[in-house]
Design an enzyme around this catalytic site. Structure first.
Site, short mmCIF file in Angstrom:
data_model
loop_
_atom_site.label_atom_id
_atom_site.label_comp_id
_atom_site.label_asym_id
_atom_site.label_seq_id
_atom_site.Cartn_x
_atom_site.Cartn_y
_atom_site.Cartn_z
NE ARG A 95 -3.51 -0.21 0.40
CZ ARG A 95 -5.05 0.13 -0.41
NH1 ARG A 95 -4.80 -0.42 -1.38
NH2 ARG A 95 -5.15 1.45 -0.46
CG LEU A 97 2.52 3.72 3.67
CD1 LEU A 97 3.40 2.88 4.18
CD2 LEU A 97 0.97 2.64 4.87
CG HIS A 113 11.67 -1.18 -4.25
ND1 HIS A 113 10.26 -1.09 -4.36
CD2 HIS A 113 12.27 -1.05 -5.25
CE1 HIS A 113 9.94 -1.54 -6.13
NE2 HIS A 113 11.40 -0.83 -6.27
CD GLU A 147 10.69 11.05 -4.26
OE1 GLU A 147 11.60 10.63 -5.86
OE2 GLU A 147 12.15 11.27 -3.62
CG ASP A 149 9.38 2.50 -4.06
OD1 ASP A 149 9.09 2.11 -3.09
OD2 ASP A 149 8.66 1.79 -5.51
C1 GAR Z 1 9.24 -9.01 -0.99
O1 GAR Z 1 10.53 -9.67 -2.89
C2 GAR Z 1 9.52 -7.77 -1.05
O2 GAR Z 1 10.25 -6.73 -1.98
C3 GAR Z 1 8.49 -6.69 -2.27
O3 GAR Z 1 7.65 -7.94 -2.15
C4 GAR Z 1 8.07 -9.09 -1.58
C5 GAR Z 1 7.45 -9.74 -0.64
O4 GAR Z 1 7.22 -11.05 -0.45
N1 GAR Z 1 8.20 -5.87 -1.81
C6 GAR Z 1 7.35 -5.18 -2.81
O5 GAR Z 1 8.01 -4.73 -3.90
C7 GAR Z 1 7.28 -3.49 -1.84
N2 GAR Z 1 7.18 -2.51 -3.39
P1 GAR Z 1 7.60 -11.40 1.31
O6 GAR Z 1 6.44 -11.13 1.51
O7 GAR Z 1 7.40 -13.08 1.24
O8 GAR Z 1 7.86 -11.10 1.86
#
Ligand code: GAR
Length: 217
Positions: A95, A97, A113, A147, A149
């Site tokens: 989400r 924020l 990220h 901002e 990411d």
């Molecule tokens: C991970 O790869 C994390 O880096 C990414 O979601 C995945 C969650 O995996 N996060 C994003 O994309 C945030 N913008 P998980 O639920 O197995 O930890």
């Protein structure tokens, strides 16, 4: 005498494999911390099961129950603050924020990220890296600022992109690195070795000389 355990609140939207890395790091003593609560914005997030299996308190704040981002973020912030955490960890929390939320947790809010930021903010990071013909994909742990990411990076890890990789195979390889660097960056933070100062990460001299931005095995 062992130091008092620091308190973490972890926010998730999905599988929670990063959450699992934190559960394991707390259990095996790599982190002198306890997870006070895991909060999801979706009741079906598998990470809630991981938390329950580990005996960790869970909460669901479903964004669909609120008619604005501000209303959702207000309840989310209250749910977090009830636990007085030392650090709030976004672990696959999908989400956006509001600035008010981010500012309420300034310097105590981290995200992971799946790209080598500043490359590929937003979604589909691995496919975009493949499409661009990049030699490397990777992952960034960063402090969250308003901002998207865009907050200052704390630690990154690189993964070579092989000719046979697709977005899914790359995601799996990058996740393995995520599970190492996110608890490590958290340990440094909880040990007082790094802080957010303005829009920069201030690192202990010692930490900086041993560890640059890129995690080395
Ligand atoms: C991970 O790869 C994390 O880096 C990414 O979601 C995945 C969650 O995996 N996060 C994003 O994309 C945030 N913008 P998980 O639920 O197995 O930890």
């Amino acid at each position: 005498m062992t130091a008092v355990k620091k308190k973490l609140v972890v926010l998730i939207s999905g599988s929670g494999s990063n959450l699992q890395a934190f559960i394991d790091a707390c259990a095996n003593g790599d982190l002198n911390a306890q997870i006070s609560c895991v909060i999801a914005n979706k009741a079906e997030a598998f990470g809630l099961q991981r938390a329950a299996d580990a005996g960790i308190k869970t909460a669901v704040v479903n964004h669909k129950d609120y008619d604005s981002r501000e209303a959702f973020d207000t309840v989310l912030a209250q749910t977090i603050q009830a636990h007085k955490p030392d650090l709030v960890i976004l672990a696959g929390f999908m989400r956006i924020l509001t600035p008010a939320f981010v500012n309420a947790f300034a310097g105590k809010l981290m995200n992971i990220h799946p790209s080598l930021l500043p490359k590929y903010t937003g979604l589909n990071t691995h496919q975009r890296a493949i499409d661009a013909g990049d030699d490397f994909a990777g992952v960034t742990v960063h402090f969250v600022t308003p901002e998207l990411d865009g907050g200052p990076p704390i630690l990154q890890a690189k993964v070579a992109i092989d000719a046979s990789d697709d977005a899914e195979s790359l995601a799996q390889k990058v996740l393995q690195k995520e599970h190492i660097i996110y608890p490590l960056a958290t340990k440094w933070f909880l040990d007082g070795q790094l802080t957010l100062q303005g829009n920069s990460v201030l690192k202990d001299k010692d930490l900086l000389s041993k560890n640059g931005l890129l995690y080395q095995e």
